[in-house]
Design an enzyme around this catalytic site. Structure first.
Site, mmCIF file in Angstrom:
data_model
loop_
_atom_site.group_PDB
_atom_site.id
_atom_site.type_symbol
_atom_site.label_atom_id
_atom_site.label_comp_id
_atom_site.label_asym_id
_atom_site.label_seq_id
_atom_site.Cartn_x
_atom_site.Cartn_y
_atom_site.Cartn_z
ATOM 1 C CB ALA A 11 34.210 25.971 3.227
ATOM 2 N N GLY B 267 37.743 29.302 5.228
ATOM 3 C CA GLY B 267 38.706 28.538 4.266
ATOM 4 C C GLY B 267 39.733 29.370 3.334
ATOM 5 C CD GLU C 177 40.733 27.297 7.957
ATOM 6 O OE1 GLU C 177 39.569 27.266 7.235
ATOM 7 O OE2 GLU C 177 41.090 26.776 9.032
ATOM 8 C CD GLU D 89 35.949 29.368 9.278
ATOM 9 O OE1 GLU D 89 36.422 30.451 10.043
ATOM 10 O OE2 GLU D 89 36.691 29.048 8.693
HETATM 11 N N1 3HC Z 1 29.395 29.525 0.497
HETATM 12 C C1 3HC Z 1 28.460 29.436 -0.238
HETATM 13 N N2 3HC Z 1 27.605 30.457 -0.493
HETATM 14 C C2 3HC Z 1 28.069 31.628 -0.287
HETATM 15 C C3 3HC Z 1 29.253 31.658 0.934
HETATM 16 C C4 3HC Z 1 29.810 30.582 1.247
HETATM 17 N N3 3HC Z 1 30.735 30.509 1.871
HETATM 18 N N4 3HC Z 1 29.469 32.935 1.275
HETATM 19 C C5 3HC Z 1 28.394 33.822 0.540
HETATM 20 N N5 3HC Z 1 27.816 33.005 -0.141
HETATM 21 C C6 3HC Z 1 26.746 33.383 -1.389
HETATM 22 C C7 3HC Z 1 25.389 33.822 -0.475
HETATM 23 O O1 3HC Z 1 24.510 33.021 -0.048
HETATM 24 C C8 3HC Z 1 24.766 34.935 -1.470
HETATM 25 O O2 3HC Z 1 24.021 34.142 -2.530
HETATM 26 P P1 3HC Z 1 23.067 34.631 -3.113
HETATM 27 O O3 3HC Z 1 23.314 35.885 -4.086
HETATM 28 O O4 3HC Z 1 22.386 33.629 -3.867
HETATM 29 O O5 3HC Z 1 21.948 35.053 -2.111
HETATM 30 C C9 3HC Z 1 26.276 35.532 -2.386
HETATM 31 O O6 3HC Z 1 27.056 34.294 -2.000
HETATM 32 C C10 3HC Z 1 26.726 36.558 -1.994
HETATM 33 O O7 3HC Z 1 26.609 36.807 -0.613
HETATM 34 P P2 3HC Z 1 25.965 38.010 0.235
HETATM 35 O O8 3HC Z 1 24.930 38.454 -0.188
HETATM 36 O O9 3HC Z 1 26.505 37.584 1.790
HETATM 37 O O10 3HC Z 1 27.127 39.143 -0.294
HETATM 38 P P3 3HC Z 1 27.757 40.282 0.361
HETATM 39 O O11 3HC Z 1 28.846 41.081 -0.388
HETATM 40 O O12 3HC Z 1 27.174 41.051 1.370
HETATM 41 O O13 3HC Z 1 28.850 39.564 1.573
HETATM 42 C C11 3HC Z 1 30.723 37.897 2.294
HETATM 43 C C12 3HC Z 1 29.939 38.839 1.083
HETATM 44 C C13 3HC Z 1 31.460 38.812 3.188
HETATM 45 C C14 3HC Z 1 31.625 37.052 1.699
HETATM 46 C C15 3HC Z 1 29.489 37.178 3.102
HETATM 47 O O14 3HC Z 1 28.688 36.453 1.908
HETATM 48 C C16 3HC Z 1 29.989 36.056 4.068
HETATM 49 O O15 3HC Z 1 30.098 36.612 5.190
HETATM 50 N N6 3HC Z 1 30.004 34.847 3.465
HETATM 51 C C17 3HC Z 1 30.105 33.865 4.637
HETATM 52 C C18 3HC Z 1 31.729 33.668 4.849
HETATM 53 C C19 3HC Z 1 32.010 32.504 5.661
HETATM 54 O O16 3HC Z 1 31.310 32.028 6.673
HETATM 55 N N7 3HC Z 1 33.133 31.982 5.334
HETATM 56 C C20 3HC Z 1 33.361 30.406 6.261
HETATM 57 C C21 3HC Z 1 32.763 29.469 5.545
HETATM 58 S S1 3HC Z 1 33.203 27.996 6.482
HETATM 59 C C22 3HC Z 1 34.599 27.340 6.079
HETATM 60 O O17 3HC Z 1 35.286 28.462 5.383
HETATM 61 C C23 3HC Z 1 35.264 26.220 6.745
HETATM 62 C C24 3HC Z 1 36.481 26.046 6.784
HETATM 63 O O18 3HC Z 1 37.217 26.435 7.741
HETATM 64 C C25 3HC Z 1 36.979 24.516 6.553
#
Ligand code: 3HC
Ligand code: NAI
Length: 692
Positions: free
Chosen positions: A66, A105, A108, A128
């Protein structure tokens, strides 16, 4: 090619519709992505010429989850649930084509597709929990139906990114395609399932694995018990477990309702806000206003480390781990042998746990060369000095380095407290000198405080920040001041902890309160672990502090079986009646009247002056932003991430309250609590640290 909207397009080739998402950086499920998926799917379903649909992403990754930045904002357009319904109920097969990371997400969405293919380098996970949440789009209900509840419990509570090969073995992915040929592979797979008339496989209908776990509550009880320490203080892990329990015990739609309710509890809570703040804070710390992202960096292909002690050894391992050859310089063969043996033992222990192969251990050890010849540093690209914390010695070494190292080499010091400008002044190239303050154990702890001297060049800063990331660290840029950011704030807490003990709180009371607050251990348990005699000198010791008295009694910490606590043979700590008496005698000698001290006072006395010091650090420009201070405390000192770091915590308490308490403490205990001008100003303006 037909654009569905600005981030999605749909093209049909040979009866296979390919719906592509292109929303950099990580194809997060923002409003336009959801809308594009929804309308793209509906168009592909309506088009009679389409026999199957492939959902694929452009750029570096499949959907990474998400869009975290949308949490808490008013919902817009198609919901994620609408998108998933559209995919799962499609009358033709839908195939998710995965590269990079299918996370949260993103996974998912893939789990509502009828089939999943991936390249071998892809990874899948539900991370998450790491941002204080649970998978809120059916992940907790669908995942255990494929991998079984036991594996699902591990995945949702750790957030691990599972490699594609393991996903294939677990049934999470149906087929691996050739690396770099995902699109072709996914289209071929789609054609195959159409030709074979394979059924529209819905994960929600796979009940065997969850039903076979029904009536076995011990699965969950055992899991909770085994992981109690890891989950301590966090809300999200238990909510995730409850969702998997619901998947096992309830029909799918009821399980979905339970997941929704538990997700709502988390998403509106302070822990999720703190953990999401921390996620972005860590990424923001890499951004330095006057050192833009395109600042040229210097190549670092070889490293020198001076000193093979506690820190030098750990630092060297970080670089050997990524294949950088390290030359380690010592003053005696004995110290060198001891240092290299410690490194070898560390690697062997990791291998024993199955996390490294013997070949990997040998390869990493092969990157390390020990020597007594300082001249061996003549050709390395960067040197990190990790000798004793002594200014004269450090200056002598940097002068020698100046004469030895090649022009342009980065000269770094691992000093914990000393003035990096003074060290730099021992050379004729202060622009090449920088601090790299690793935390102990340096091969494990994630934090590096990168200390910017007055003359450190931007190229050197950019290089060290990028290099830190490469070796898996979180780097935070700080300015020169005694103890930099972390240790300077820690000193506030240590001082008050010592004072509180003389006023009537016992060491174990203070440790308990700070442990329950979420710290890994309290200050006295920490002293016992590190050794009370660090920096203590028997010859000059005059029983003038509690620490001196305990050292004189040979209570020098865990290593002598006694310190603030008594220790048994297994190093279990027990409150010590001897120490209690020593404290009482010492306090009475000092004329201090002891009193009962509440847990609340322990928090206020130890944590509020840290917050105040953080404000002074910001005021003096020694940290770029409040969130950088929080990143330091979370990654360097184990501050509970669910409380977001000391500055975030201060904002959650409310700065007016922090200021008020500091003023009261100042009136009672003196100017150690004098509020910083920045704190006064923020309160007067009705602002918080977040607004800076
Ligand atoms: N939402 C918004 N922005 C995000 C994001 C997300 N889910 N994931 C990454 N970003 C952004 C980062 O803030 C970063 O922004 P910036 O360049 O402006 O600083 C950019 O994307 C790149 O991220 P990273 O520097 O972390 O890049 P990497 O290549 O090192 O890692 C990644 C990529 C493995 C995808 C890592 O970013 C990550 O782990 N992201 C979070 C994943 C996550 O937690 N997903 C679950 C979200 S909650 C959800 O899905 C709820 C659902 O169940 C309903
Ligand atoms: P240590 O005492 O374990 O190791 C220092 C090593 O340097 C010894 O092996 C010694 O033989 C060697 N040495 C001394 N003079 C030398 C010289 N002229 N040339 C080559 N080698 C020499 O010390 P530790 O704990 O590793 O600390 C090193 C530095 O790291 C200090 O500046 C310290 O403040 C800092 N630091 C220490 C942390 C810790 O927790 N121990 C944490 C963060 C920083």
């Amino acid at each position: 090619m037909a654009a569905i909207n600005e981030v999605t397009d749909l093209v049909t080739e040979d009866g296979i519709a390919v719906l592509t998402i292109n929303s950099p950086p990580v194809n997060a499920l923002s409003f336009p992505v959801r809308d594009g998926l929804f309308h793209g799917m509906s168009r592909a379903i309506e088009d009679a010429s389409v026999q199957a649909v492939v959902i694929i992403c452009a750029g570096r990754t499949f959907i990474a989850g998400a869009d975290i930045t949308e949490f808490g904002k008013a919902p817009r357009g198609a919901s994620l649930f609408d998108v998933q319904q559209m995919i799962e109920n499609a009358p033709k097969p839908v195939v998710a084509a995965i590269h990079g990371t299918a996370l949260g997400g993103g996974l998912e969405v893939a789990l509502t597709c009828h089939y999943r293919v991936a390249v071998p380098s892809a990874k899948c996970g539900l991370p998450e929990v790491n941002i204080g949440l649970l998978p809120g789009a059916g992940g907790t209900q669908r995942l255990p139906r494929i991998v079984g509840p036991e594996r699902a419990l591990e995945m949702v509570t750790s957030g691990e990114h599972v490699p594609a090969k393991q996903c294939l073995a677990a049934g999470l992915v149906d087929e691996l395609t050739e690396e770099g040929k995902l699109r072709e592979g996914a289209i071929a797979f789609a054609k195959k399932i159409v030709a074979e008339k394979r059924p529209l496989k819905k994960v929600r209908d796979l009940n065997e694995k969850v039903e076979s776990a029904r009536g076995k509550p011990e699965i969950f009880a055992d899991f909770r018990k085994a992981n109690a320490k890891r989950f301590r203080g966090f809300m999200a892990p238990d909510h995730n477990i409850r969702c998997i329990e619901a998947a096992v015990n309830l029909p799918f739609d009821e399980g979905m309702k339970a997941e929704r309710a538990l997700f709502q509890e988390l998403v509106t809570g302070i822990q999720a806000k703190a953990q999401q703040y921390s996620f972005f804070a860590e990424r923001t710390a890499a951004k330095i206003p006057d050192v833009p992202a395109d600042t040229p960096t210097l190549p670092v292909k070889t490293l020198g480390v001076i000193g093979a002690g506690t820190m030098g050894g750990g630092i060297a391992m970080n670089f050997a781990n990524i294949g950088i050859p390290v030359t380690i310089v010592e003053t005696s063969q004995e110290a060198l042998d001891r240092g290299l043996a410690t490194i070898k033992r560390n690697y062997d222990n990791t291998a024993k746990k199955g996390k490294l192969t013997q070949a990997q251990v040998d390869e990493r050890m092969g990157k390390l060369t020990g020597t007594l010849d300082f001249g061996a540093l003549a050709n390395v690209d960067m040197v990190i000095e990790a000798v004793f914390e002594n200014m004269d010695l450090k200056k002598e070494i940097f002068a020698k380095l100046d004469a030895t190292a090649k022009p342009g080499a980065i000269l770094a010091s691992n000093t914990s407290y000393l003035d990096v400008n003074e060290i730099a002044a021992a050379t004729k190239r202060p622009e090449s000198v920088i601090g790299t303050h690793f935390f102990s154990p340096a091969n494990v702890m994630k934090l590096v405080e990168v200390v910017r001297g007055d003359k450190t060049s931007k190229e050197v800063i950019a290089t060290v920040m990028a290099l830190s990331k490469k070796i898996g660290k979180v780097a935070v840029l700080v300015g020169v001041c005694f103890g930099f950011v972390g240790n300077r704030m820690l000193a506030q807490r240590q001082r008050e902890a010592q004072k509180l003990v003389l006023e009537g709180a016992l060491p174990w009371d203070i440790d308990r309160v700070l442990y329950d607050f979420g710290m890994p251990m309290g200050p006295f348990a920490m002293s016992d672990l590190a050794g009370l005699d660090v920096g203590w000198n028997k010859a000059t010791s005059k029983s003038s502090t509690l620490r001196e008295i305990l050292c004189e009694m040979d209570r020098r910490g865990q290593k002598t079986g006694a310190g603030y606590y008594d220790y048994d043979a297994q190093r279990n700590a027990k409150p010590s009646p001897v120490v209690e008496k020593v404290i009482a005698d010492f306090a009475s000698k000092q004329g201090i009247n002891t009193r009962a001290i509440s847990d609340e006072e322990i928090i206020e006395r130890t944590i509020y002056p840290m917050i105040n010091e953080g404000a002074k650090i910001l005021e003096e420009g020694k940290a770029i932003r409040a969130s950088d201070i929080d990143v330091i405390w979370i990654n360097g000192y184990g501050w509970p991430v669910y409380r977001g770091g000391p500055m975030f915590y201060a904002d959650t308490i409310g700065l007016p309250k922090v200021l008020d308490v500091l003023k009261q403490l100042q009136a009672k205990h003196g100017d150690d609590f004098k509020p910083s001008a920045l704190l006064e100003k923020l309160v007067a303006e009705g602002k918080s640290f977040r607004d800076l």
